[in-house]
Scaffold this active site. Structure first.
Site, PDB file in Angstrom:
ATOM      1  CD1 TRP A 191      -2.581   1.926   1.596  1.00  0.00           C
ATOM      2  CD2 TRP A 191      -3.252   0.375   0.133  1.00  0.00           C
ATOM      3  NE1 TRP A 191      -3.644   2.325   0.856  1.00  0.00           N
ATOM      4  CE2 TRP A 191      -4.469   1.400  -0.131  1.00  0.00           C
ATOM      5  CE3 TRP A 191      -3.427  -0.660  -0.915  1.00  0.00           C
ATOM      6  CZ2 TRP A 191      -5.417   1.269  -0.661  1.00  0.00           C
ATOM      7  CZ3 TRP A 191      -4.441  -0.740  -1.692  1.00  0.00           C
ATOM      8  CH2 TRP A 191      -5.643   0.254  -1.672  1.00  0.00           C
ATOM      9  CG  ASP A 248      -1.532  11.810  -2.451  1.00  0.00           C
ATOM     10  OD1 ASP A 248      -1.225  10.675  -2.536  1.00  0.00           O
ATOM     11  OD2 ASP A 248      -2.195  12.187  -3.220  1.00  0.00           O
ATOM     12  CD  GLU A 251      -5.668   5.242   0.293  1.00  0.00           C
ATOM     13  OE1 GLU A 251      -6.344   4.906  -0.515  1.00  0.00           O
ATOM     14  OE2 GLU A 251      -5.054   4.976   1.355  1.00  0.00           O
ATOM     15  CD  GLU A 252      -3.516   8.325  -7.402  1.00  0.00           C
ATOM     16  OE1 GLU A 252      -4.437   7.654  -7.758  1.00  0.00           O
ATOM     17  OE2 GLU A 252      -3.309   9.583  -7.426  1.00  0.00           O
ATOM     18  CD  GLU A 505     -13.564   6.552  -5.122  1.00  0.00           C
ATOM     19  OE1 GLU A 505     -13.215   6.055  -6.208  1.00  0.00           O
ATOM     20  OE2 GLU A 505     -12.971   6.193  -4.158  1.00  0.00           O
TER      21      GLU A 505
HETATM   22  C1  NOJ Z   1      -6.842   2.963  -4.672  1.00  0.00           C
HETATM   23  C2  NOJ Z   1      -6.612   4.430  -4.010  1.00  0.00           C
HETATM   24  O1  NOJ Z   1      -7.469   4.323  -2.940  1.00  0.00           O
HETATM   25  C3  NOJ Z   1      -6.854   5.365  -4.869  1.00  0.00           C
HETATM   26  O2  NOJ Z   1      -7.051   6.589  -4.135  1.00  0.00           O
HETATM   27  C4  NOJ Z   1      -5.887   5.429  -5.992  1.00  0.00           C
HETATM   28  O3  NOJ Z   1      -5.968   6.658  -6.907  1.00  0.00           O
HETATM   29  C5  NOJ Z   1      -5.935   4.061  -6.575  1.00  0.00           C
HETATM   30  N1  NOJ Z   1      -5.784   2.839  -5.629  1.00  0.00           N
HETATM   31  C6  NOJ Z   1      -5.032   3.658  -7.714  1.00  0.00           C
HETATM   32  O4  NOJ Z   1      -3.570   3.668  -7.149  1.00  0.00           O
HETATM   33  C1  NOJ Z   2      -9.557   6.410  -2.233  1.00  0.00           C
HETATM   34  C2  NOJ Z   2      -9.036   7.691  -1.744  1.00  0.00           C
HETATM   35  O1  NOJ Z   2      -8.506   8.205  -2.696  1.00  0.00           O
HETATM   36  C3  NOJ Z   2      -8.602   7.773  -0.487  1.00  0.00           C
HETATM   37  O2  NOJ Z   2      -8.457   9.108  -0.130  1.00  0.00           O
HETATM   38  C4  NOJ Z   2      -9.610   7.222   0.582  1.00  0.00           C
HETATM   39  O3  NOJ Z   2      -9.070   7.323   1.866  1.00  0.00           O
HETATM   40  C5  NOJ Z   2      -9.981   5.898   0.179  1.00  0.00           C
HETATM   41  N1  NOJ Z   2     -10.405   5.661  -1.368  1.00  0.00           N
HETATM   42  C6  NOJ Z   2     -11.210   5.188   0.987  1.00  0.00           C
HETATM   43  O4  NOJ Z   2     -12.142   5.760   0.692  1.00  0.00           O
END
Ligand code: NOJ
Ligand code: NOJ
Length: 553
Positions: A191, A248, A251-252, A505
């Protein structure tokens, strides 16, 4: 610039003469033309040059346009309750979407979706943000059922903090772990970790809960020590790691991020006060020093060249990101990038302009029939390619998000509240001219009480160029037009939600149909937050009117 020239020639005593075709002050040969242009005009309006001037807006497109639309008003109240129910449905152990699935008490599940995508996890960020909405609700209404859920969450914070995980363990980096299994175990897959906003958001939520217990229930500070025992490890984490890179909120991207720094700053600010109330003076001093460092650091996210805040330092991206607006909502304060600050508004303006052109469903005139700006669906950031992970959505292009669109509405209502209550009126700077000018009907009798189009004012981005008195009809007009503009963003959510008020979402960039994780908890929280800010904006507008009516006899 034509607009400027009109203002200048009709209203400013010491008017400069402006060439209407270029907008350059003719008698200022020392100012390099390019510079003046790029300083003042960096706008989407270049694409449809001055279309908004052609039609004269009727003076009052009053905020009552929307509030008299009873259909929209009743949608707002139904959607508020639906959003609240949507949140409760995703909280363990008994929420209707998660019951019987081994979800620990107080765990906020991000979405009931188990596959494509699997969001059946406890994200620290989503959990803390959602629980803060419940804390606010408890502070307002004192409902016992909500308190039970918050108390469950508090118990769960202790478990989460003490669970060793791939980021480490408590006191050794473990609090930066972004997500856990719903039964409390660590998530051990690969992750984007650590994410350093989580502990900050959690501290904000817990401190707010402590304050609610003091204010509502008269709880003594000593009786709240059990909360401080949970707050302190998070504050320690924030104070020690704010300068270290992490992932960030999306999560990327690994680096240093505005959203993260903003919520860290707020956590330390609230933290220094509460720690001194617990006589933890050394900690209070330390949090204070670190918060000063963070405050200075936050200034480095301002990009003078681009004229907006960037989300991640030294990133190849444009830097535009809804995360900046979220940072202001969750971390801003009067002294640091509040919702209504010029830097936040300039960033919002640039982001909306990008998103308007980015998604096919946003293709429409950028102005409505009254020549006022139209709302559009908003995504996370321009370069986003995450399509939500659902099966029907395999193309690699991002979509607008419910929570991002609600966030823009939230900021705009916050700005309305501020302008309505401000006793210094409306000040437009070079930085915010692109945002504000379309809301002023371009009549030749516009009367700013101050205007400055001197070469010096043109050179500086933050220089105020126009100011209107609080009681002016221009201030009134801008306030009500921004309110209506904000409503436009909520109307977009309404259009793409389903009949039960469910929001996933994302919504599809081409068709508008819902995409990505269904019934996303954070979508519900964000629409709830925007609607609450709308109520505050209405209260502020009414207060303003009542105040001025006293002078009208
Ligand atoms: C799942 C993450 O929660 C999301 O924010 C991200 O853009 C995608 N994976 C692709 O990395
Ligand atoms: C993806 C989002 O990018 C992230 O900010 C969020 O915490 C997770 N999904 C779960 O909703």
């Amino acid at each position: 610039m034509r607009f400027f020239s009109m203002l200048i020639t009709t209203t400013c005593a010491l008017a400069l003469v402006v060439d209407p075709t270029l907008g350059l002050p003719i008698d200022s040969p020392n100012v390099p033309p390019q510079k003046v242009l790029s300083n003042v005009v960096s706008s989407p309006r270049l694409n449809s040059p001055f279309a908004w001037i052609r039609k004269q807006s009727p003076f009052l497109s009053s905020y009552s346009d929307s509030s008299e639309d009873s259909d929209f008003e009743s949608w707002l109240s139904v959607q508020s309750s639906r959003s609240f129910e949507g949140i409760l449905a995703n909280i363990g152990p008994d929420g209707v979407n998660v019951a019987g699935q081994n979800v620990q008490p107080g765990v906020v599940v991000a979405s009931p979706s188990h596959d494509h995508p699997n969001y059946f996890y406890h994200w620290v960020r989503d959990g803390a943000i959602t629980m803060l909405a419940l804390v606010d609700e408890y502070a307002r209404a004192g409902n016992v059922s909500v308190k039970t859920l918050i108390d469950d969450y508090v118990d769960n914070v202790r478990i989460t903090q003490w669970t060793p995980n791939p980021s480490g363990q408590i006191g050794r980096g473990g609090l930066g772990e972004p997500k856990f299994e719903v039964d409390g175990r660590a998530f051990v897959g690969t992750w984007g970790r650590p994410q350093r906003d989580g502990p900050a958001l959690r501290a904000i939520t817990l401190i707010s809960y402590a304050r609610a217990l003091q204010d509502r229930d008269g709880a003594s500070i000593d009786s709240l020590r059990y909360l401080y025992d949970l707050i302190k490890p998070d504050l320690e984490y924030v104070s020690k790691f704010w300068a270290s890179p992490g992932f960030d909120l999306w999560e990327e991207l690994e680096g240093l991020h505005f959203f993260t720094a903003m919520v860290q700053y707020r956590a330390l600010l609230l933290g220094k006060d509460i720690s001194s109330e617990f006589n933890d003076d050394g900690a209070a001093r330390w949090y204070h020093t670190q918060s000063n460092g963070l405050k200075r650091f936050l200034l480095s996210f301002w990009d003078e060249e681009r004229g907006y805040l960037v989300e991640t330092l030294a990133s190849p991206r444009s830097g535009l990101d809804t995360a900046i607006l979220l940072g202001s909502i969750h971390g801003g304060s009067e002294s640091v990038f509040p919702i209504y600050s010029d830097s936040i508004i300039a960033t919002l303006q640039a982001l909306v302009a990008d998103m308007r052109a980015r998604y096919p469903i946003n293709e429409q005139d950028s102005l409505d029939s009254d020549s006022l700006p139209m709302a559009v669906g908003i995504g996370r950031y321009p370069e986003d390619v995450y399509a939500g992970g659902d099966t029907d959505n395999s193309d690699d292009l991002g979509n607008p998000w419910f929570l991002c669109t609600a966030t823009v509405a939230h900021i705009l209502y916050g700005l309305v509240e501020h302008l309505a209550l401000s006793n210094s009126g409306l000040t437009i700077s070079n930085l915010t001219a692109d945002f504000y000018l379309p809301f002023l009907s371009p009549t030749p009798d516009i009367k700013p009480d101050y205007c400055d189009f001197s070469a010096t004012a043109m050179w500086s981005r933050s220089a105020p160029i126009l100011r209107f008195m609080p009681r002016s009809k221009e201030a009134e007009q801008v306030i009500s037009s921004i309110f209506n503009y904000a409503d436009g963003f909520l109307r977009i959510l309404r259009k793409h939600a389903d009949e039960q008020g469910n929001m996933s979402e994302q919504f599809d960039r081409n068709t508008g149909f819902m995409r990505g994780a269904r019934q996303l908890t954070w979508s519900f929280q964000s629409v709830l937050g925007a609607i609450e800010m709308r109520d505050r904006a209405i209260a502020a507008i009414e207060k303003r009117r009542a105040y001025f009516e006293r002078f009208d006899f």
